[in-house]
Design an enzyme around this catalytic site. Structure first.
Site, PDB file in Angstrom:
ATOM      1  N   ASN A   1     -10.442  -2.680  -6.008  1.00 35.25           N
ATOM      2  CA  ASN A   1      -9.646  -1.803  -6.881  1.00 35.25           C
ATOM      3  C   ASN A   1     -10.285  -1.593  -8.259  1.00 35.25           C
ATOM      4  O   ASN A   1      -9.932  -0.657  -8.972  1.00 35.25           O
ATOM      5  CB  ASN A   1      -8.217  -2.345  -7.072  1.00 35.25           C
ATOM      6  CG  ASN A   1      -7.344  -2.195  -5.850  1.00 35.25           C
ATOM      7  OD1 ASN A   1      -6.391  -2.938  -5.647  1.00 35.25           O
ATOM      8  ND2 ASN A   1      -7.657  -1.208  -4.998  1.00 35.25           N
TER       9      ASN A   1
ATOM     10  N   ASP B   1       0.831  -1.202   0.000  1.00 35.15           N
ATOM     11  CA  ASP B   1       0.000   0.000   0.000  1.00 35.15           C
ATOM     12  C   ASP B   1       0.867   1.255   0.000  1.00 35.15           C
ATOM     13  O   ASP B   1       1.974   1.260   0.534  1.00 35.15           O
ATOM     14  CB  ASP B   1      -0.906  -0.028   1.256  1.00 35.15           C
ATOM     15  CG  ASP B   1      -2.034   0.969   1.160  1.00 35.15           C
ATOM     16  OD1 ASP B   1      -2.302   1.473   0.051  1.00 35.15           O
ATOM     17  OD2 ASP B   1      -2.657   1.250   2.197  1.00 35.15           O
TER      18      ASP B   1
END
Ligand code: FPP
Length: 255
Positions: free
Chosen positions: A70, A22
């Site tokens: 996503n 991330d």
């Protein structure tokens, strides 16, 4: 290897490391460049952790490259990520063969662009007998979705009589997940400071040690990975038990 493996006991490495990569976007934002540039740099970190894992002798490395959530990102970013994955597969194949790395992919691969599906499949086929290390790419992956597909398959097998519902235990259920045959992660690393699992491995992380670092993924390279491994080795893993005195002493002496 000695100079580059400070504080690491090569005999007590995790068998399986899983990583939530991330912070690519924030890394780019801080530099005033596009998010896609952040993902590109993130690809270099992927290369670094794969190479380091292989060199140290870690057997399984799982990378959360793209989650089911996503897909909701802007189309251009999604397309760029798909392109990056494709390029990664193409540029790394030779190295995977040389370093005997086997690639697996988990997730709803049918949602991926056909060209990426084809490249993934050909890389999986080409590397399937490589014995050195397994890299598990989680793409279009969600932990809940994995549970749902496991439940569905299990229910079908129960309905058709292939399995007796009374005989379902944790080991049987484990075999229905996309990670069947892969040991549970010993260590979960999450970069960029967020204290969340974000729908990654839900079943598989039951006893994993969790390491969260503020470092953003594009800055997470060999040294940062070593730091995570060193912290892992300082943890006392009890799996819900109380360590016997002698066992605890042995662990302390080993540190
Ligand atoms: C999270 O950063 C990262 C991703 C959604 C994608 C991860 C992809 C890569 C590391 C590049 C390619 C991967 C491989 C396997 C070659 P973010 O965009 O959520 O960052 P932010 O939270 O700072 O916005």
């Amino acid at each position: 290897m000695g100079a580059t493996t400070p504080n690491i006991d090569l005999h007590r490495l995790p068998h399986h490391v899983a990583i939530i990569m991330d912070g690519n976007g924030r890394w780019a934002q801080r530099r005033g460049i596009t998010r896609v540039e952040g993902h590109k740099r993130g690809k270099d970190s992927v290369r670094a952790v794969v190479e380091t894992s292989r060199r140290l002798g870690i057997k399984y490395l799982s990378l959360f490259a793209f989650s089911t959530e996503n897909w909701q990102r802007p189309r251009r970013e999604v397309e760029a990520l798909m392109g990056l994955l494709r390029r990664y597969l193409r540029t790394e194949l030779r190295k995977m063969m040389k370093n005997e790395i086997r690639l697996l992919a988990i997730g709803d691969l049918t949602r991926l662009p056909p060209a990426l599906q084809a490249d993934l499949q050909s890389t999986i086929d080409a590397t399937k007998n490589n014995p050195g290390m397994t890299v598990v790419l989680a793409v279009s992956y969600g932990g809940r979705e994995d549970m749902v597909q496991a439940a569905r398959k299990l229910a079908c097998d129960a309905r058709s009589g292939r399995i007796d519902p009374e005989k379902i235990d944790a080991r049987v259920l484990d075999g229905y997940f996309s990670t069947a045959g892969i040991p549970d992660p010993d260590l979960l690393i999450r970069t960029s400071g967020e204290m969340r699992i974000s729908n990654f491995f839900l079943w598989q992380l039951a006893y994993s040690e969790i390491y969260v670092t503020e470092t953003l993924w594009p800055d997470f390279r060999e040294i940062e990975f070593m730091d995570a491994l060193a912290v892992f080795q300082q943890r006392e893993r009890r799996f819900g038990r109380i360590l016997e005195h002698q066992e605890a002493e042995q662990l302390r002496a080993a540190r």
